[in-house]
Design a protein around this motif. Structure first.
Motif, PDB file in Angstrom:
ATOM      1  N   SER A  23       1.969  -3.367  10.078  1.00 38.67           N
ATOM      2  CA  SER A  23       2.436  -3.430   8.694  1.00 38.67           C
ATOM      3  C   SER A  23       2.243  -2.101   7.968  1.00 38.67           C
ATOM      4  CB  SER A  23       1.657  -4.505   7.925  1.00 38.67           C
ATOM      5  OG  SER A  23       1.764  -5.746   8.553  1.00 38.67           O
ATOM      6  N   THR A  24       1.655  -1.112   8.670  1.00 40.06           N
ATOM      7  CA  THR A  24       1.331   0.169   8.031  1.00 40.06           C
ATOM      8  C   THR A  24       2.232   1.312   8.467  1.00 40.06           C
ATOM      9  OG1 THR A  24      -0.285   0.833   9.726  1.00 40.06           O
ATOM     10  CG2 THR A  24      -1.099  -0.490   7.872  1.00 40.06           C
ATOM     11  N   MET A  25       2.925   1.139   9.571  1.00 40.93           N
ATOM     12  CA  MET A  25       3.761   2.208  10.126  1.00 40.93           C
ATOM     13  C   MET A  25       5.083   1.613  10.610  1.00 40.93           C
ATOM     14  SD  MET A  25       1.839   4.953   9.942  1.00 40.93           S
ATOM     15  CE  MET A  25       2.537   6.111  11.074  1.00 40.93           C
ATOM     16  N   SER A  40       0.822  -1.214   0.000  1.00 41.78           N
ATOM     17  CA  SER A  40       0.000   0.000   0.000  1.00 41.78           C
ATOM     18  C   SER A  40       0.855   1.263   0.000  1.00 41.78           C
ATOM     19  CB  SER A  40      -0.946   0.001   1.202  1.00 41.78           C
ATOM     20  OG  SER A  40      -0.211  -0.070   2.403  1.00 41.78           O
ATOM     21  N   GLY A  41       2.155   1.098  -0.101  1.00 44.83           N
ATOM     22  CA  GLY A  41       3.049   2.258  -0.130  1.00 44.83           C
ATOM     23  C   GLY A  41       4.378   1.938   0.522  1.00 44.83           C
ATOM     24  N   THR A  42       5.113   2.996   0.836  1.00 43.32           N
ATOM     25  CA  THR A  42       6.414   2.834   1.491  1.00 43.32           C
ATOM     26  C   THR A  42       6.568   3.844   2.623  1.00 43.32           C
ATOM     27  OG1 THR A  42       7.462   4.321  -0.101  1.00 43.32           O
ATOM     28  CG2 THR A  42       7.588   1.951  -0.567  1.00 43.32           C
ATOM     29  N   ILE A  43       7.485   3.530   3.493  1.00 43.07           N
ATOM     30  CA  ILE A  43       7.886   4.420   4.577  1.00 43.07           C
ATOM     31  C   ILE A  43       9.364   4.705   4.374  1.00 43.07           C
ATOM     32  CG2 ILE A  43       8.257   4.599   7.072  1.00 43.07           C
ATOM     33  CD1 ILE A  43       5.993   2.480   7.357  1.00 43.07           C
ATOM     34  N   ARG A  44       9.750   5.961   4.465  1.00 41.86           N
ATOM     35  CA  ARG A  44      11.161   6.321   4.352  1.00 41.86           C
ATOM     36  C   ARG A  44      11.788   6.234   5.743  1.00 41.86           C
ATOM     37  NH1 ARG A  44      14.120   8.128   0.451  1.00 41.86           N
ATOM     38  NH2 ARG A  44      12.335   8.715  -0.827  1.00 41.86           N
ATOM     39  N   GLY A  45      12.865   5.458   5.834  1.00 40.00           N
ATOM     40  CA  GLY A  45      13.537   5.257   7.108  1.00 40.00           C
ATOM     41  C   GLY A  45      14.171   6.525   7.651  1.00 40.00           C
ATOM     42  N   LYS A  46      14.134   6.616   8.970  1.00 36.30           N
ATOM     43  CA  LYS A  46      14.794   7.704   9.689  1.00 36.30           C
ATOM     44  C   LYS A  46      15.812   7.072  10.627  1.00 36.30           C
ATOM     45  CE  LYS A  46      10.310   9.718  10.027  1.00 36.30           C
ATOM     46  NZ  LYS A  46       9.218   9.718  10.942  1.00 36.30           N
ATOM     47  N   ASP A  52       7.068   5.227  18.313  1.00 40.77           N
ATOM     48  CA  ASP A  52       5.991   4.302  18.666  1.00 40.77           C
ATOM     49  C   ASP A  52       6.301   2.871  18.261  1.00 40.77           C
ATOM     50  OD1 ASP A  52       4.478   6.340  19.714  1.00 40.77           O
ATOM     51  OD2 ASP A  52       3.133   6.508  17.993  1.00 40.77           O
ATOM     52  N   HIS A  53       7.164   2.705  17.273  1.00 37.37           N
ATOM     53  CA  HIS A  53       7.511   1.372  16.763  1.00 37.37           C
ATOM     54  C   HIS A  53       8.972   1.031  17.052  1.00 37.37           C
ATOM     55  CE1 HIS A  53       3.863   2.573  14.624  1.00 37.37           C
ATOM     56  NE2 HIS A  53       3.567   1.289  14.725  1.00 37.37           N
ATOM     57  N   ASP A  54       9.510   1.666  18.073  1.00 38.99           N
ATOM     58  CA  ASP A  54      10.865   1.374  18.544  1.00 38.99           C
ATOM     59  C   ASP A  54      11.911   1.538  17.435  1.00 38.99           C
ATOM     60  OD1 ASP A  54      12.425   0.824  20.765  1.00 38.99           O
ATOM     61  OD2 ASP A  54      12.388  -1.342  20.465  1.00 38.99           O
ATOM     62  N   TYR A  55      11.624   2.431  16.474  1.00 38.34           N
ATOM     63  CA  TYR A  55      12.518   2.718  15.335  1.00 38.34           C
ATOM     64  C   TYR A  55      12.837   1.476  14.505  1.00 38.34           C
ATOM     65  CZ  TYR A  55      12.736   7.311  17.342  1.00 38.34           C
ATOM     66  OH  TYR A  55      12.382   8.541  17.833  1.00 38.34           O
ATOM     67  N   GLN A  56      11.873   0.545  14.480  1.00 38.36           N
ATOM     68  CA  GLN A  56      11.995  -0.645  13.648  1.00 38.36           C
ATOM     69  C   GLN A  56      11.107  -0.475  12.418  1.00 38.36           C
ATOM     70  OE1 GLN A  56      10.956  -3.885  16.223  1.00 38.36           O
ATOM     71  NE2 GLN A  56      12.640  -3.482  17.620  1.00 38.36           N
ATOM     72  N   PRO A  57      11.459  -1.116  11.290  1.00 39.71           N
ATOM     73  CA  PRO A  57      10.618  -1.028  10.082  1.00 39.71           C
ATOM     74  C   PRO A  57       9.247  -1.640  10.311  1.00 39.71           C
ATOM     75  CG  PRO A  57      12.771  -1.993   9.585  1.00 39.71           C
ATOM     76  CD  PRO A  57      12.662  -1.911  11.076  1.00 39.71           C
ATOM     77  N   SER A  58       8.326  -1.339   9.413  1.00 39.66           N
ATOM     78  CA  SER A  58       7.009  -1.973   9.470  1.00 39.66           C
ATOM     79  C   SER A  58       7.159  -3.476   9.255  1.00 39.66           C
ATOM     80  CB  SER A  58       6.088  -1.375   8.399  1.00 39.66           C
ATOM     81  OG  SER A  58       6.687  -1.470   7.130  1.00 39.66           O
ATOM     82  N   THR A 113       8.520  -1.260   2.697  1.00 38.98           N
ATOM     83  CA  THR A 113       7.179  -1.524   2.177  1.00 38.98           C
ATOM     84  C   THR A 113       6.183  -1.591   3.320  1.00 38.98           C
ATOM     85  OG1 THR A 113       8.156  -2.775   0.368  1.00 38.98           O
ATOM     86  CG2 THR A 113       5.811  -3.114   0.766  1.00 38.98           C
ATOM     87  N   LYS A 114       4.990  -1.035   3.090  1.00 34.07           N
ATOM     88  CA  LYS A 114       3.920  -1.150   4.081  1.00 34.07           C
ATOM     89  C   LYS A 114       2.698  -1.793   3.431  1.00 34.07           C
ATOM     90  CE  LYS A 114       2.211   3.594   3.574  1.00 34.07           C
ATOM     91  NZ  LYS A 114       1.802   4.778   4.313  1.00 34.07           N
ATOM     92  N   TYR A 115       1.872  -2.427   4.258  1.00 41.17           N
ATOM     93  CA  TYR A 115       0.685  -3.146   3.813  1.00 41.17           C
ATOM     94  C   TYR A 115      -0.489  -2.815   4.716  1.00 41.17           C
ATOM     95  CZ  TYR A 115       3.854  -6.279   1.250  1.00 41.17           C
ATOM     96  OH  TYR A 115       4.792  -6.804   0.407  1.00 41.17           O
ATOM     97  N   LYS A 116      -1.679  -2.737   4.142  1.00 42.08           N
ATOM     98  CA  LYS A 116      -2.909  -2.592   4.915  1.00 42.08           C
ATOM     99  C   LYS A 116      -3.625  -3.936   5.022  1.00 42.08           C
ATOM    100  CE  LYS A 116      -3.739   2.168   3.546  1.00 42.08           C
ATOM    101  NZ  LYS A 116      -4.596   3.082   2.771  1.00 42.08           N
ATOM    102  N   CYS A 117      -3.099  -4.955   4.352  1.00 42.05           N
ATOM    103  CA  CYS A 117      -3.758  -6.250   4.273  1.00 42.05           C
ATOM    104  C   CYS A 117      -2.747  -7.368   4.527  1.00 42.05           C
ATOM    105  CB  CYS A 117      -4.382  -6.426   2.892  1.00 42.05           C
ATOM    106  SG  CYS A 117      -3.167  -6.243   1.555  1.00 42.05           S
ATOM    107  N   SER A 118      -3.285  -8.565   4.697  1.00 33.92           N
ATOM    108  CA  SER A 118      -2.481  -9.784   4.808  1.00 33.92           C
ATOM    109  C   SER A 118      -3.097 -10.824   3.895  1.00 33.92           C
ATOM    110  CB  SER A 118      -2.475 -10.296   6.254  1.00 33.92           C
ATOM    111  OG  SER A 118      -1.771  -9.423   7.104  1.00 33.92           O
TER     112      SER A 118
END
Length: 188
Positions: free
Chosen positions: A142-144, A32-38, A149-155, A61-66
Protein backbone atom coordinates in the motif's frame (compact mmCIF):
# COMPACT_ATOMS: atom_id res chain seq x y z
CA UNK A 1 -3.20 26.62 45.84
CA UNK A 2 0.03 24.89 44.77
CA UNK A 3 -1.50 21.51 45.69
CA UNK A 4 -4.54 22.27 43.50
CA UNK A 5 -2.27 23.13 40.53
CA UNK A 6 -0.33 19.87 40.94
CA UNK A 7 -3.52 17.80 41.12
CA UNK A 8 -4.99 19.57 38.09
CA UNK A 9 -1.77 18.97 36.15
CA UNK A 10 -1.75 15.27 37.04
CA UNK A 11 -5.40 14.89 36.04
CA UNK A 12 -4.71 16.64 32.73
CA UNK A 13 -1.73 14.35 32.03
CA UNK A 14 -3.87 11.28 32.86
CA UNK A 15 -6.63 12.46 30.51
CA UNK A 16 -4.15 13.09 27.69
CA UNK A 17 -2.55 9.64 28.14
CA UNK A 18 -5.97 7.98 28.19
CA UNK A 19 -7.05 9.88 25.05
CA UNK A 20 -3.82 8.89 23.32
CA UNK A 21 -4.45 5.21 24.13
CA UNK A 22 -7.95 5.47 22.68
CA UNK A 23 -6.52 7.05 19.56
CA UNK A 24 -4.15 4.10 19.03
CA UNK A 25 -6.88 1.48 19.55
CA UNK A 26 -9.50 3.25 17.44
CA UNK A 27 -6.99 4.51 14.92
CA UNK A 28 -8.39 5.88 11.70
CA UNK A 29 -6.15 5.08 8.80
CA UNK A 30 -5.55 8.11 6.62
CA UNK A 31 -3.62 8.34 3.34
CA UNK A 32 0.11 8.89 3.77
CA UNK A 33 0.69 10.49 0.37
CA UNK A 34 0.50 9.78 -3.34
CA UNK A 35 2.50 8.09 -6.05
CA UNK A 36 2.66 9.62 -9.52
CA UNK A 37 2.00 7.00 -12.18
CA UNK A 38 4.58 6.15 -14.79
CA UNK A 39 3.74 4.55 -18.10
CA UNK A 40 4.91 0.93 -18.04
CA UNK A 41 7.39 -0.17 -20.70
CA UNK A 42 5.66 -2.19 -23.47
CA UNK A 43 4.65 -5.66 -22.26
CA UNK A 44 5.82 -5.05 -18.68
CA UNK A 45 2.46 -4.68 -16.89
CA UNK A 46 0.71 -8.01 -16.38
CA UNK A 47 -3.05 -7.45 -16.58
CA UNK A 48 -4.08 -10.99 -15.63
CA UNK A 49 -6.99 -11.14 -13.18
CA UNK A 50 -8.15 -7.68 -14.29
CA UNK A 51 -5.10 -5.98 -12.73
CA UNK A 52 -4.72 -2.28 -13.49
CA UNK A 53 -1.61 -0.75 -14.99
CA UNK A 54 -0.37 2.64 -13.82
CA UNK A 55 -1.26 5.57 -16.03
CA UNK A 56 1.28 8.28 -16.79
CA UNK A 57 0.83 11.28 -14.48
CA UNK A 58 -2.14 9.87 -12.54
CA UNK A 59 -1.87 10.16 -8.75
CA UNK A 60 -2.39 6.99 -6.71
CA UNK A 61 -3.07 7.10 -2.96
CA UNK A 62 -0.67 5.27 -0.66
CA UNK A 63 -1.12 4.13 2.94
CA UNK A 64 1.22 3.04 5.73
CA UNK A 65 -1.69 1.66 7.76
CA UNK A 66 -4.86 -0.41 7.47
CA UNK A 67 -8.13 -0.29 9.43
CA UNK A 68 -7.97 -1.91 12.90
CA UNK A 69 -8.24 -5.71 12.97
CA UNK A 70 -11.20 -7.23 14.81
CA UNK A 71 -12.99 -10.57 14.89
CA UNK A 72 -14.88 -9.43 11.74
CA UNK A 73 -12.56 -7.03 9.95
CA UNK A 74 -14.22 -5.56 6.86
CA UNK A 75 -12.12 -5.81 3.71
CA UNK A 76 -12.25 -6.04 -0.06
CA UNK A 77 -11.23 -9.34 -1.66
CA UNK A 78 -9.31 -9.15 -4.92
CA UNK A 79 -7.94 -11.86 -7.20
CA UNK A 80 -4.19 -12.45 -7.48
CA UNK A 81 -1.97 -14.98 -9.20
CA UNK A 82 0.74 -16.39 -6.95
CA UNK A 83 2.40 -18.58 -9.58
CA UNK A 84 5.48 -17.60 -11.60
CA UNK A 85 4.78 -15.15 -14.47
CA UNK A 86 1.37 -14.20 -13.07
CA UNK A 87 0.17 -10.75 -11.99
CA UNK A 88 1.53 -11.23 -8.46
CA UNK A 89 4.97 -10.44 -9.85
CA UNK A 90 7.87 -11.62 -7.70
CA UNK A 91 7.97 -14.58 -5.30
CA UNK A 92 6.00 -14.12 -2.07
CA UNK A 93 7.53 -11.88 0.60
CA UNK A 94 7.06 -14.37 3.44
CA UNK A 95 9.01 -17.31 2.05
CA UNK A 96 10.48 -16.16 -1.29
CA UNK A 97 8.47 -18.87 -3.10
CA UNK A 98 5.70 -18.94 -5.68
CA UNK A 99 2.48 -20.69 -4.65
CA UNK A 100 -0.08 -22.72 -6.55
CA UNK A 101 -3.30 -20.88 -7.31
CA UNK A 102 -5.06 -24.08 -6.19
CA UNK A 103 -3.83 -23.44 -2.63
CA UNK A 104 -5.74 -20.94 -0.43
CA UNK A 105 -3.15 -18.19 0.02
CA UNK A 106 -3.44 -14.40 0.37
CA UNK A 107 -1.52 -11.15 0.38
CA UNK A 108 -2.61 -8.50 2.90
CA UNK A 109 -2.45 -4.71 2.62
CA UNK A 110 0.68 -3.21 4.19
CA UNK A 111 -0.87 -2.31 7.56
CA UNK A 112 -2.40 -5.75 8.06
CA UNK A 113 0.75 -7.46 6.77
CA UNK A 114 2.43 -5.58 9.63
CA UNK A 115 6.08 -6.01 8.60
CA UNK A 116 5.56 -9.74 8.12
CA UNK A 117 4.06 -10.47 11.55
CA UNK A 118 1.24 -12.48 9.90
CA UNK A 119 3.57 -14.37 7.54
CA UNK A 120 2.68 -18.03 7.12
CA UNK A 121 -0.18 -17.65 9.63
CA UNK A 122 -3.76 -18.43 8.71
CA UNK A 123 -6.69 -16.06 8.48
CA UNK A 124 -10.39 -16.92 8.16
CA UNK A 125 -12.22 -15.20 5.31
CA UNK A 126 -16.02 -15.03 5.34
CA UNK A 127 -18.32 -14.05 2.47
CA UNK A 128 -21.18 -15.37 0.44
CA UNK A 129 -22.41 -17.42 3.42
CA UNK A 130 -19.17 -19.42 3.56
CA UNK A 131 -15.77 -19.30 5.26
CA UNK A 132 -12.31 -20.42 4.16
CA UNK A 133 -8.97 -20.55 5.95
CA UNK A 134 -6.06 -19.17 3.92
CA UNK A 135 -2.36 -18.68 4.64
CA UNK A 136 -0.76 -15.22 4.48
CA UNK A 137 2.21 -15.46 2.13
CA UNK A 138 2.66 -11.93 0.80
CA UNK A 139 2.12 -8.20 1.18
CA UNK A 140 -0.17 -6.23 -1.09
CA UNK A 141 1.99 -3.10 -0.94
CA UNK A 142 0.00 0.00 0.00
CA UNK A 143 3.10 2.24 0.15
CA UNK A 144 4.67 1.74 -3.28
CA UNK A 145 3.67 0.96 -6.84
CA UNK A 146 3.99 1.91 -10.51
CA UNK A 147 7.49 0.42 -10.77
CA UNK A 148 9.09 -2.81 -11.96
CA UNK A 149 9.08 -4.28 -8.43
CA UNK A 150 5.29 -3.94 -8.39
CA UNK A 151 4.71 -5.07 -11.97
CA UNK A 152 3.80 -1.45 -12.92
CA UNK A 153 0.55 -1.75 -10.97
CA UNK A 154 -0.71 0.96 -8.56
CA UNK A 155 -0.30 0.60 -4.82
CA UNK A 156 -2.96 -1.49 -3.06
CA UNK A 157 -5.69 0.20 -1.10
CA UNK A 158 -5.41 -0.19 2.67
CA UNK A 159 -8.24 -2.73 3.01
CA UNK A 160 -7.24 -5.45 0.54
CA UNK A 161 -7.09 -9.21 0.95
CA UNK A 162 -5.58 -10.33 -2.37
CA UNK A 163 -6.50 -14.00 -2.78
CA UNK A 164 -5.67 -17.01 -4.93
CA UNK A 165 -8.29 -18.75 -7.10
CA UNK A 166 -8.64 -21.44 -4.41
CA UNK A 167 -10.06 -18.86 -1.98
CA UNK A 168 -12.62 -17.66 -4.52
CA UNK A 169 -13.64 -21.26 -5.27
CA UNK A 170 -13.99 -22.12 -1.57
CA UNK A 171 -16.24 -19.09 -1.04
CA UNK A 172 -18.52 -20.38 -3.83
CA UNK A 173 -18.27 -17.21 -5.91
CA UNK A 174 -19.22 -17.89 -9.55
CA UNK A 175 -16.13 -17.60 -11.77
CA UNK A 176 -17.61 -14.74 -13.79
CA UNK A 177 -17.88 -12.67 -10.58
CA UNK A 178 -14.27 -13.10 -9.44
CA UNK A 179 -12.23 -9.95 -9.00
CA UNK A 180 -13.80 -7.88 -6.21
CA UNK A 181 -15.98 -8.79 -3.22
CA UNK A 182 -16.77 -7.29 0.18
CA UNK A 183 -15.69 -9.74 2.91
CA UNK A 184 -14.78 -9.98 6.57
CA UNK A 185 -11.67 -11.68 7.89
CA UNK A 186 -10.00 -12.49 11.21
CA UNK A 187 -6.84 -14.15 12.44
CA UNK A 188 -7.45 -17.92 12.58
Amino acid sequence: MESFGLKASLILVAILLFADCLNVEGQICRPSGTIRGKKPPPGKCNQDNDSDCCKEGQLYTKYKCSPPVSSHTKAYLTLNGFEKKEDGGAPSECDNHYHSDDTPVVALSTGWYNKGSRCLNNITITANGRSVVAMVVDECDSTMGCDSDHDYQPSCRNNIVDASRAVWKALGVPHGQWGGLDITWSDA
